[in-house]
Design a protein around this motif. Structure first.
Motif, PDB file in Angstrom:
ATOM      1  N   SER A  53       0.833  -1.208   0.000  1.00 17.43           N
ATOM      2  CA  SER A  53       0.000   0.000   0.000  1.00 17.43           C
ATOM      3  C   SER A  53       0.865   1.255   0.000  1.00 17.43           C
ATOM      4  O   SER A  53       1.974   1.271   0.539  1.00 17.43           O
ATOM      5  CB  SER A  53      -0.906  -0.003   1.236  1.00 17.43           C
ATOM      6  N   ASN A  54       0.328   2.320  -0.582  1.00 22.75           N
ATOM      7  CA  ASN A  54       0.987   3.627  -0.511  1.00 22.75           C
ATOM      8  C   ASN A  54       0.684   4.324   0.809  1.00 22.75           C
ATOM      9  O   ASN A  54       1.247   5.385   1.095  1.00 22.75           O
ATOM     10  CB  ASN A  54       0.547   4.513  -1.675  1.00 22.75           C
ATOM     11  N   ASN A  55      -0.208   3.735   1.612  1.00 19.45           N
ATOM     12  CA  ASN A  55      -0.633   4.366   2.869  1.00 19.45           C
ATOM     13  C   ASN A  55       0.019   3.706   4.078  1.00 19.45           C
ATOM     14  O   ASN A  55      -0.661   3.283   5.019  1.00 19.45           O
ATOM     15  CB  ASN A  55      -2.167   4.313   2.991  1.00 19.45           C
ATOM     16  N   ILE A  56       1.353   3.600   4.053  1.00 15.57           N
ATOM     17  CA  ILE A  56       2.052   2.958   5.174  1.00 15.57           C
ATOM     18  C   ILE A  56       3.018   3.914   5.868  1.00 15.57           C
ATOM     19  O   ILE A  56       3.846   3.487   6.669  1.00 15.57           O
ATOM     20  CB  ILE A  56       2.798   1.675   4.731  1.00 15.57           C
ATOM     21  N   ALA A  57       2.901   5.192   5.578  1.00 13.17           N
ATOM     22  CA  ALA A  57       3.773   6.179   6.245  1.00 13.17           C
ATOM     23  C   ALA A  57       3.586   6.098   7.757  1.00 13.17           C
ATOM     24  O   ALA A  57       2.466   6.101   8.259  1.00 13.17           O
ATOM     25  CB  ALA A  57       3.451   7.585   5.758  1.00 13.17           C
ATOM     26  N   GLY A  58       4.708   5.967   8.471  1.00  9.77           N
ATOM     27  CA  GLY A  58       4.668   5.874   9.923  1.00  9.77           C
ATOM     28  C   GLY A  58       4.343   4.499  10.457  1.00  9.77           C
ATOM     29  O   GLY A  58       4.395   4.266  11.674  1.00  9.77           O
ATOM     30  N   LYS A  59       4.011   3.546   9.581  1.00 13.29           N
ATOM     31  CA  LYS A  59       3.671   2.185  10.006  1.00 13.29           C
ATOM     32  C   LYS A  59       4.933   1.363  10.242  1.00 13.29           C
ATOM     33  O   LYS A  59       5.989   1.624   9.664  1.00 13.29           O
ATOM     34  CB  LYS A  59       2.809   1.492   8.948  1.00 13.29           C
ATOM     35  N   LYS A  60       4.803   0.350  11.091  1.00 14.07           N
ATOM     36  CA  LYS A  60       5.911  -0.580  11.343  1.00 14.07           C
ATOM     37  C   LYS A  60       5.833  -1.725  10.349  1.00 14.07           C
ATOM     38  O   LYS A  60       4.808  -2.407  10.253  1.00 14.07           O
ATOM     39  CB  LYS A  60       5.838  -1.120  12.773  1.00 14.07           C
ATOM     40  N   VAL A  61       6.939  -1.931   9.632  1.00 18.80           N
ATOM     41  CA  VAL A  61       6.984  -2.977   8.616  1.00 18.80           C
ATOM     42  C   VAL A  61       8.145  -3.927   8.910  1.00 18.80           C
ATOM     43  O   VAL A  61       9.252  -3.496   9.229  1.00 18.80           O
ATOM     44  CB  VAL A  61       7.143  -2.373   7.202  1.00 18.80           C
ATOM     45  N   LEU A  62       7.869  -5.227   8.776  1.00 13.15           N
ATOM     46  CA  LEU A  62       8.892  -6.257   8.911  1.00 13.15           C
ATOM     47  C   LEU A  62       9.088  -6.917   7.558  1.00 13.15           C
ATOM     48  O   LEU A  62       8.129  -7.390   6.946  1.00 13.15           O
ATOM     49  CB  LEU A  62       8.455  -7.305   9.935  1.00 13.15           C
ATOM     50  N   ASP A  63      10.332  -6.932   7.070  1.00 14.25           N
ATOM     51  CA  ASP A  63      10.668  -7.622   5.823  1.00 14.25           C
ATOM     52  C   ASP A  63      11.380  -8.914   6.185  1.00 14.25           C
ATOM     53  O   ASP A  63      12.542  -8.912   6.586  1.00 14.25           O
ATOM     54  CB  ASP A  63      11.542  -6.729   4.945  1.00 14.25           C
ATOM     55  N   MET A  64      10.672 -10.028   6.032  1.00 15.03           N
ATOM     56  CA  MET A  64      11.188 -11.336   6.420  1.00 15.03           C
ATOM     57  C   MET A  64      11.889 -12.007   5.238  1.00 15.03           C
ATOM     58  O   MET A  64      11.281 -12.241   4.206  1.00 15.03           O
ATOM     59  CB  MET A  64      10.020 -12.217   6.896  1.00 15.03           C
ATOM     60  N   GLY A  65      13.176 -12.310   5.399  1.00 14.79           N
ATOM     61  CA  GLY A  65      13.957 -12.876   4.297  1.00 14.79           C
ATOM     62  C   GLY A  65      14.326 -11.782   3.319  1.00 14.79           C
ATOM     63  O   GLY A  65      14.072 -11.865   2.128  1.00 14.79           O
ATOM     64  N   THR A  66      14.979 -10.745   3.827  1.00 16.17           N
ATOM     65  CA  THR A  66      15.170  -9.506   3.066  1.00 16.17           C
ATOM     66  C   THR A  66      16.081  -9.628   1.863  1.00 16.17           C
ATOM     67  O   THR A  66      15.964  -8.871   0.911  1.00 16.17           O
ATOM     68  CB  THR A  66      15.672  -8.383   4.003  1.00 16.17           C
ATOM     69  N   GLY A  67      17.028 -10.587   1.873  1.00 17.42           N
ATOM     70  CA  GLY A  67      17.948 -10.702   0.746  1.00 17.42           C
ATOM     71  C   GLY A  67      18.765  -9.428   0.569  1.00 17.42           C
ATOM     72  O   GLY A  67      19.406  -8.948   1.505  1.00 17.42           O
ATOM     73  N   SER A  68      18.689  -8.838  -0.607  1.00 18.69           N
ATOM     74  CA  SER A  68      19.423  -7.604  -0.890  1.00 18.69           C
ATOM     75  C   SER A  68      18.821  -6.392  -0.195  1.00 18.69           C
ATOM     76  O   SER A  68      19.433  -5.324  -0.154  1.00 18.69           O
ATOM     77  CB  SER A  68      19.449  -7.353  -2.397  1.00 18.69           C
ATOM     78  N   GLY A  69      17.600  -6.538   0.322  1.00 16.57           N
ATOM     79  CA  GLY A  69      16.941  -5.453   1.048  1.00 16.57           C
ATOM     80  C   GLY A  69      15.922  -4.681   0.239  1.00 16.57           C
ATOM     81  O   GLY A  69      15.312  -3.733   0.738  1.00 16.57           O
ATOM     82  N   ILE A  70      15.650  -5.091  -1.002  1.00 14.60           N
ATOM     83  CA  ILE A  70      14.840  -4.267  -1.890  1.00 14.60           C
ATOM     84  C   ILE A  70      13.434  -4.010  -1.364  1.00 14.60           C
ATOM     85  O   ILE A  70      12.934  -2.875  -1.442  1.00 14.60           O
ATOM     86  CB  ILE A  70      14.803  -4.857  -3.326  1.00 14.60           C
ATOM     87  N   LEU A  71      12.749  -5.013  -0.824  1.00 12.39           N
ATOM     88  CA  LEU A  71      11.389  -4.785  -0.325  1.00 12.39           C
ATOM     89  C   LEU A  71      11.399  -3.837   0.871  1.00 12.39           C
ATOM     90  O   LEU A  71      10.514  -2.982   1.013  1.00 12.39           O
ATOM     91  CB  LEU A  71      10.723  -6.109   0.056  1.00 12.39           C
ATOM     92  N   ALA A  72      12.407  -3.968   1.726  1.00  8.94           N
ATOM     93  CA  ALA A  72      12.531  -3.079   2.886  1.00  8.94           C
ATOM     94  C   ALA A  72      12.740  -1.637   2.441  1.00  8.94           C
ATOM     95  O   ALA A  72      12.134  -0.700   2.987  1.00  8.94           O
ATOM     96  CB  ALA A  72      13.690  -3.535   3.770  1.00  8.94           C
ATOM     97  N   PHE A  73      13.581  -1.446   1.430  1.00  4.67           N
ATOM     98  CA  PHE A  73      13.856  -0.086   0.951  1.00  4.67           C
ATOM     99  C   PHE A  73      12.618   0.530   0.284  1.00  4.67           C
ATOM    100  O   PHE A  73      12.361   1.722   0.416  1.00  4.67           O
ATOM    101  CB  PHE A  73      15.036  -0.093  -0.023  1.00  4.67           C
ATOM    102  N   ILE A  74      11.850  -0.289  -0.410  1.00  7.18           N
ATOM    103  CA  ILE A  74      10.621   0.212  -1.035  1.00  7.18           C
ATOM    104  C   ILE A  74       9.612   0.627   0.033  1.00  7.18           C
ATOM    105  O   ILE A  74       8.952   1.672  -0.081  1.00  7.18           O
ATOM    106  CB  ILE A  74      10.034  -0.847  -1.988  1.00  7.18           C
ATOM    107  N   ALA A  75       9.492  -0.186   1.094  1.00  7.94           N
ATOM    108  CA  ALA A  75       8.581   0.175   2.189  1.00  7.94           C
ATOM    109  C   ALA A  75       9.035   1.461   2.867  1.00  7.94           C
ATOM    110  O   ALA A  75       8.219   2.329   3.202  1.00  7.94           O
ATOM    111  CB  ALA A  75       8.505  -0.967   3.194  1.00  7.94           C
ATOM    112  N   GLU A  76      10.348   1.604   3.066  1.00  6.78           N
ATOM    113  CA  GLU A  76      10.883   2.830   3.660  1.00  6.78           C
ATOM    114  C   GLU A  76      10.596   4.030   2.759  1.00  6.78           C
ATOM    115  O   GLU A  76      10.261   5.122   3.248  1.00  6.78           O
ATOM    116  CB  GLU A  76      12.382   2.698   3.884  1.00  6.78           C
ATOM    117  N   GLN A  77      10.718   3.834   1.458  1.00  3.53           N
ATOM    118  CA  GLN A  77      10.448   4.904   0.490  1.00  3.53           C
ATOM    119  C   GLN A  77       9.012   5.426   0.639  1.00  3.53           C
ATOM    120  O   GLN A  77       8.736   6.603   0.390  1.00  3.53           O
ATOM    121  CB  GLN A  77      10.671   4.363  -0.925  1.00  3.53           C
TER     122      GLN A  77
END
Length: 200
Positions: A53-77
């Protein structure tokens, strides 16, 4: 099925032998080191990206099995506060290198699934091993059995999988754990890629 098997053989070969490679997803360019999963070999990463979702500003997100980190960086973005975890030290090293490269502030931890994870999250992203092996089946099963205690009441879990894995076992386990889910599917490389959008 024969074409699917050919794709899986090619996929396994490329995953095992790729060089360090830069790639871009959602306007974020990072590197996948040669011992870390490279998203271009699979639609499992992209199908999760399409449902964050684009509506996750300020939300806590866990990226399980992050690998290179791409999903985590997108969520942070998108404004989320992110913890990225992986059981592979090569992945942890790679994600930390990328964090420095793009000046990210995500937290990165070495963790065997939830072993080093505390608290609850608004969104959990899980791009876990897909191939149908006992080890991989156990990883996915353990994730599903333990995820409840780490997701907020109104939170969501996005889990991706491919048809050369085992959809039936996943869905049976989700039902056994009384987790609600919707599925979204796409066919790529003659493989069905399925996104499970899971809630309590």
């Amino acid at each position: 099925m024969n074409n699917t098997n050919q794709y899986v053989k090619k996929w396994l070969s490329e995953v095992s032998h790729h060089e360090d490679e830069m790639f871009t997803l959602s306007n974020i360019t990072i590197q996948a080191n040669n011992e870390v999963f490279l998203p271009k070999f699979s639609f499992s990463t992209q199908i999760i990206v399409e449902h964050i979702s684009n509506n996750i500003a300020g939300k806590k997100v866990l990226d399980m099995g992050t690998g290179s980190g791409i999903l985590a960086f997108i969520a942070e973005q998108k404004g989320a506060k992110v913890l990225a975890v992986d059981n592979d030290m090569n992945a942890i090293k790679n994600a930390k290198q990328n964090r420095i490269k793009i000046k990210s502030n995500i937290e990165i931890k070495h963790s065997d699934l939830f072993s080093e994870v505390s608290g609850k999250y608004d969104l959990i992203l899980a791009n876990l091993p897909i191939l149908y092996t006992d080890k991989n089946q156990n990883i996915v099963a353990s994730f599903i059995k333990n995820v409840k205690q780490h997701v907020n009441k109104n939170g969501k879990i996005l889990l991706s999988h491919g048809s050369f894995g085992d959809f039936t076992s996943i869905e049976r386990l989700l039902e056994d754990c009384t987790l609600k889910y919707e599925t979204f599917s796409k066919i790529k490389h003659e493989v069905e890629w399925r996104l499970y959008s899971i809630s309590l």
